[in-house]
Design a protein around this motif. Sequence first.
Motif, PDB file in Angstrom:
ATOM      1  N   GLY A  51       5.368  -3.407 -10.432  1.00 36.73           N
ATOM      2  CA  GLY A  51       5.862  -2.865  -9.165  1.00 36.73           C
ATOM      3  C   GLY A  51       4.776  -2.192  -8.333  1.00 36.73           C
ATOM      4  N   GLY A  52       3.543  -2.218  -8.796  1.00 43.97           N
ATOM      5  CA  GLY A  52       2.456  -1.582  -8.061  1.00 43.97           C
ATOM      6  C   GLY A  52       2.168  -2.263  -6.738  1.00 43.97           C
ATOM      7  N   LYS A  53       2.654  -3.479  -6.597  1.00 38.09           N
ATOM      8  CA  LYS A  53       2.407  -4.241  -5.370  1.00 38.09           C
ATOM      9  C   LYS A  53       3.719  -4.564  -4.686  1.00 38.09           C
ATOM     10  CE  LYS A  53       2.598  -7.917  -8.518  1.00 38.09           C
ATOM     11  NZ  LYS A  53       4.043  -7.970  -8.371  1.00 38.09           N
ATOM     12  N   SER A  54       4.695  -3.657  -4.803  1.00 37.65           N
ATOM     13  CA  SER A  54       6.032  -3.963  -4.285  1.00 37.65           C
ATOM     14  C   SER A  54       6.024  -4.173  -2.773  1.00 37.65           C
ATOM     15  CB  SER A  54       7.038  -2.882  -4.675  1.00 37.65           C
ATOM     16  OG  SER A  54       6.553  -1.632  -4.290  1.00 37.65           O
ATOM     17  N   ASN A  55       5.096  -3.513  -2.077  1.00 38.91           N
ATOM     18  CA  ASN A  55       4.934  -3.749  -0.641  1.00 38.91           C
ATOM     19  C   ASN A  55       4.581  -5.196  -0.347  1.00 38.91           C
ATOM     20  OD1 ASN A  55       5.470  -1.717   1.066  1.00 38.91           O
ATOM     21  ND2 ASN A  55       3.516  -0.659   0.763  1.00 38.91           N
ATOM     22  N   ASP A  56       3.633  -5.705  -1.132  1.00 40.27           N
ATOM     23  CA  ASP A  56       3.195  -7.095  -0.953  1.00 40.27           C
ATOM     24  C   ASP A  56       4.326  -8.049  -1.304  1.00 40.27           C
ATOM     25  OD1 ASP A  56       0.843  -5.893  -0.403  1.00 40.27           O
ATOM     26  OD2 ASP A  56      -0.169  -6.489  -2.254  1.00 40.27           O
ATOM     27  N   ASP A  57       5.096  -7.706  -2.337  1.00 44.41           N
ATOM     28  CA  ASP A  57       6.202  -8.563  -2.744  1.00 44.41           C
ATOM     29  C   ASP A  57       7.270  -8.612  -1.663  1.00 44.41           C
ATOM     30  OD1 ASP A  57       4.911  -8.976  -5.110  1.00 44.41           O
ATOM     31  OD2 ASP A  57       6.093  -7.516  -6.246  1.00 44.41           O
ATOM     32  N   GLU A  58       7.494  -7.471  -1.032  1.00 43.06           N
ATOM     33  CA  GLU A  58       8.500  -7.430   0.033  1.00 43.06           C
ATOM     34  C   GLU A  58       8.047  -8.316   1.198  1.00 43.06           C
ATOM     35  OE1 GLU A  58       9.786  -3.474   1.116  1.00 43.06           O
ATOM     36  OE2 GLU A  58      10.948  -4.265   2.796  1.00 43.06           O
ATOM     37  N   PHE A 124      -3.547 -11.699   3.171  1.00 44.97           N
ATOM     38  CA  PHE A 124      -4.063 -10.939   2.044  1.00 44.97           C
ATOM     39  C   PHE A 124      -2.916 -10.466   1.150  1.00 44.97           C
ATOM     40  CE2 PHE A 124      -5.258  -6.899   0.078  1.00 44.97           C
ATOM     41  CZ  PHE A 124      -6.387  -7.293  -0.630  1.00 44.97           C
ATOM     42  N   LYS A 125      -1.876  -9.904   1.782  1.00 41.98           N
ATOM     43  CA  LYS A 125      -0.710  -9.425   1.024  1.00 41.98           C
ATOM     44  C   LYS A 125      -0.013 -10.584   0.338  1.00 41.98           C
ATOM     45  CE  LYS A 125       0.882  -5.298   3.410  1.00 41.98           C
ATOM     46  NZ  LYS A 125       1.983  -4.744   4.201  1.00 41.98           N
ATOM     47  N   LEU A 126       0.154 -11.665   1.081  1.00 34.58           N
ATOM     48  CA  LEU A 126       0.835 -12.831   0.527  1.00 34.58           C
ATOM     49  C   LEU A 126       0.082 -13.365  -0.691  1.00 34.58           C
ATOM     50  CD1 LEU A 126       2.867 -15.418   2.048  1.00 34.58           C
ATOM     51  CD2 LEU A 126       0.786 -16.368   1.153  1.00 34.58           C
ATOM     52  N   ASN A 127      -1.246 -13.485  -0.561  1.00 33.18           N
ATOM     53  CA  ASN A 127      -2.033 -14.009  -1.671  1.00 33.18           C
ATOM     54  C   ASN A 127      -1.991 -13.078  -2.875  1.00 33.18           C
ATOM     55  OD1 ASN A 127      -2.641 -16.152  -0.108  1.00 33.18           O
ATOM     56  ND2 ASN A 127      -4.781 -15.649   0.239  1.00 33.18           N
ATOM     57  N   ASN A 128      -1.966 -11.789  -2.617  1.00 36.36           N
ATOM     58  CA  ASN A 128      -1.908 -10.805  -3.688  1.00 36.36           C
ATOM     59  C   ASN A 128      -0.618 -10.961  -4.491  1.00 36.36           C
ATOM     60  OD1 ASN A 128      -2.770  -8.644  -5.144  1.00 36.36           O
ATOM     61  ND2 ASN A 128      -2.025  -7.104  -3.705  1.00 36.36           N
ATOM     62  N   SER A 129       0.475 -11.085  -3.779  1.00 39.40           N
ATOM     63  CA  SER A 129       1.768 -11.217  -4.440  1.00 39.40           C
ATOM     64  C   SER A 129       1.877 -12.554  -5.184  1.00 39.40           C
ATOM     65  CB  SER A 129       2.868 -11.086  -3.386  1.00 39.40           C
ATOM     66  OG  SER A 129       4.125 -11.151  -3.967  1.00 39.40           O
ATOM     67  N   VAL A 130       1.431 -13.629  -4.534  1.00 40.04           N
ATOM     68  CA  VAL A 130       1.498 -14.953  -5.170  1.00 40.04           C
ATOM     69  C   VAL A 130       0.584 -15.008  -6.396  1.00 40.04           C
ATOM     70  CG1 VAL A 130       0.979 -17.406  -4.853  1.00 40.04           C
ATOM     71  CG2 VAL A 130       2.171 -16.155  -3.065  1.00 40.04           C
ATOM     72  N   SER A 131      -0.596 -14.390  -6.314  1.00 42.10           N
ATOM     73  CA  SER A 131      -1.513 -14.376  -7.465  1.00 42.10           C
ATOM     74  C   SER A 131      -0.861 -13.703  -8.661  1.00 42.10           C
ATOM     75  CB  SER A 131      -2.806 -13.624  -7.125  1.00 42.10           C
ATOM     76  OG  SER A 131      -3.532 -14.350  -6.178  1.00 42.10           O
ATOM     77  N   SER A 132      -0.168 -12.594  -8.413  1.00 42.81           N
ATOM     78  CA  SER A 132       0.494 -11.903  -9.519  1.00 42.81           C
ATOM     79  C   SER A 132       1.579 -12.772 -10.148  1.00 42.81           C
ATOM     80  CB  SER A 132       1.122 -10.595  -9.041  1.00 42.81           C
ATOM     81  OG  SER A 132       0.131  -9.625  -8.914  1.00 42.81           O
TER      82      SER A 132
END
Length: 240
Positions: A51-58, A124-132
Amino acid sequence: MYQHLPNICYECGILLNQESLTKEHVPPKCFFPKNDNFSLITVPSCIEHNGGKSNDDEHLLQIISLQILANEKGQNIATSKAVKGILRNKKRTKSLASNATLVYVDEEKTGQLKPTFAFKFDEFKLNNSVSSICKGLYYHQFHKVFNGDIEIYNEFQISLDDDSINKNQEYEKNRILIKKKFSDVERKGKNQEIFYYQIMKLPKGLGFSLAIRLCFYEGIGILAFLQEKKNSNSMQSRLH
Ligand SMILES: [Zn+2]
């Protein structure tokens, strides 16, 4: 013990004990409507990477569920969750509104054009979430932490700039190629109306060893290319 998997964080590989072990949903739980959140994939995670990247996931959820190619379940998520999330965030509402462009698309391939909006997203956010998500699926699949490079290709992108005709033809060619290449590859996941994924080993010499294709709401594809680093085992997993 975690479902017969090694007790290490799927993202950083740190060894987990009863106190530090948490479950991370892959993809994040927010993608699933309440009635459809059965048999979700989970992987062990440390507290920091859960959940550390919940902003990116949203952000990813907003982009994906708002796509016109999303099925009804995706569009319901868009109206019930994603749009609310955007409206809650004044900055996000402003930035979406300021770069939204009216475009016409042939959604049902009938030759009849329908108006819709295209908007820029934070890559950047999208790639971060997709990478996870890809790291979680990799762990789920191979029972080890992915350490290496990930390159992401969004199948749904369109271009609106000066060279848009050429670029959009190129994107369309890519979509057809991806569809063809993955048509016979097994679709994994228990709830495929919401999400499934496909894994393809790539031939040597391409720079990437693995392709993972994510498909949300039956119509939104994202392709990720993964290259494992050699001797990539973390200290923790070596001693495990
Ligand atoms: Zn971690």
